[in-house]
Design an enzyme around this catalytic site. Structure first.
Site, PDB file in Angstrom:
ATOM      1  CD  GLN A   1      35.206  33.603  30.053  1.00  0.00           C
ATOM      2  OE1 GLN A   1      34.454  34.544  29.817  1.00  0.00           O
ATOM      3  NE2 GLN A   1      35.468  33.215  31.276  1.00  0.00           N
TER       4      GLN A   1
ATOM      5  CB  SER B   1      30.395  35.570  24.054  1.00  0.00           C
ATOM      6  OG  SER B   1      30.019  36.038  25.328  1.00  0.00           O
ATOM      7  CG  LEU B   2      35.419  37.446  25.061  1.00  0.00           C
ATOM      8  CD1 LEU B   2      36.633  38.254  24.599  1.00  0.00           C
ATOM      9  CD2 LEU B   2      35.816  36.547  26.191  1.00  0.00           C
TER      10      LEU B   2
ATOM     11  NE  ARG C   1      30.340  40.846  27.609  1.00  0.00           N
ATOM     12  CZ  ARG C   1      30.545  39.577  27.307  1.00  0.00           C
ATOM     13  NH1 ARG C   1      31.669  38.978  27.691  1.00  0.00           N
ATOM     14  NH2 ARG C   1      29.640  38.889  26.621  1.00  0.00           N
TER      15      ARG C   1
ATOM     16  CG  HIS D   1      25.533  34.641  26.722  1.00  0.00           C
ATOM     17  ND1 HIS D   1      25.548  35.916  26.211  1.00  0.00           N
ATOM     18  CD2 HIS D   1      26.812  34.205  26.675  1.00  0.00           C
ATOM     19  CE1 HIS D   1      26.774  36.228  25.846  1.00  0.00           C
ATOM     20  NE2 HIS D   1      27.564  35.211  26.126  1.00  0.00           N
TER      21      HIS D   1
ATOM     22  CD  GLN E   1      27.726  39.766  23.614  1.00  0.00           C
ATOM     23  OE1 GLN E   1      28.209  39.995  24.709  1.00  0.00           O
ATOM     24  NE2 GLN E   1      28.409  39.807  22.492  1.00  0.00           N
TER      25      GLN E   1
END
Length: 313
Positions: free
Chosen positions: A10, A94-95, A119, A203, A252
């Site tokens: 992102q 991440s994503l 998510r 996170h 994660q």
């Protein structure tokens, strides 16, 4: 001369991304159609036409970025490229780890889109608006940042969320704690401590409700062993075991994105070139600051696809 494919997270989104891929390759356009069908809406129209503020919403940006990455993969494959034959590892920020896994066949594109929509919504809903925050800390040793977080947290939450390399760490948690930690980091000699315009404290331990939702969501989809090993954000070790991958994806949500260590791991395990597959060139810039001995290249446009094929085919 090993190659790894990396997939952006992102912040790399931009209105219009992936449009020329869709125009140049029917296989790329089909990815956007699959994502639209999976979500029951024209996400592709939002990706290509905006508005930017709607595209930037977490629930939209996450599947949108995955769609662009997978469109690039399908464009490569349409010209004879084989991920299994040409790539040693995949990883994503991440994503982007979901994009990496979809590219490697862990789940179909449609399931990846639905998982990322879940998510994004879950991460957004985990903490009431305004109660969480994130800040970028530039030019301070990790130990000093961790000490500032511990001092600021007290009975609250404040922790390192992203180790992006190049002297950049991102902290996340309760707003008051993050603001105090940022101030402490400045006092400890950080070059900059910048509060980020984000919608939630990603996170961090405050994302625990979202982790629980993702555990259930991942349990509900069929999972395959990826064609090539994925190097996990949270463990910085490669795996092809579907159950272990799912566990790491859950971890994660609340865990640290260890991107500096990931790029370092690639460098010490024979990877000579990192391809950033999808929107933007953020990961390429980070990689150059972490390890200048590893070459980088972006694959986000039709021209990029042709350039990559000239080397990889």
């Amino acid at each position: 001369m090993a190659v790894a494919f990396t997939f952006p997270g992102q912040g790399s989104q931009a209105v219009g991304m992936g449009k020329d891929l869709a125009d140049a390759f029917p296989e790329a356009r089909k990815v956007f159609e699959e994502v639209d069908d999976a979500l029951g809406e024209k996400l592709s129209k939002l990706i290509w036409e905006g508005p930017e503020e709607t595209l930037t919403l977490t629930a939209n940006a996450q599947p949108a970025l995955m769609a662009v990455s997978l469109a690039a993969i399908r464009a490569l494959e349409a010209r004879g490229f084989s991920l299994k034959d040409k790539v040693s590892y995949v990883a994503g920020h991440s994503l982007g780890e979901y994009s990496a896994l979809a590219a490697a066949g862990f789940v179909p594109v449609a399931d990846a889109a639905r998982l990322l929509r879940v998510r994004g919504n879950a991460m957004q809903a985990a903490v009431p608006a305004g109660e969480g925050a994130m800040a970028a800390i530039i030019g301070l040793e990790q130990a000093d940042v961790e000490a500032a977080c511990a001092e600021a947290a007290q009975s609250s939450v404040c922790q390192i969320a992203n180790d992006n390399g190049g002297g950049q760490l991102v902290i996340s948690g309760a707003r008051a704690a993050v603001e105090l930690a940022a101030k402490l980091c400045t006092e400890k000699g950080a070059k900059r401590a910048l509060m980020l315009q984000v919608s939630a404290p990603f996170h961090s331990a405050l994302m625990a409700p979202a982790a629980a939702i993702m555990r259930e969501a991942l349990a509900g989809v069929a999972k395959n062993a990826p064609l090539v090993p994925v190097v996990s954000n949270v463990s910085v070790t490669p795996t092809s075991d579907p159950d272990e991958i799912a566990r790491r994806l859950v971890e994660q949500v609340t865990g640290r994105v260890r991107w500096r260590e990931t790029v370092e791991w690639f460098g010490t395990n024979g990877v000579t070139t990192l391809y950033e597959v999808g929107a933007g060139k953020v990961l390429s810039g980070l990689a150059r600051r972490i390890n200048r001995d590893v070459a980088t290249a972006a694959v986000g446009t039709a021209a990029d696809v042709e350039a990559a094929l000239a080397v990889l085919a």
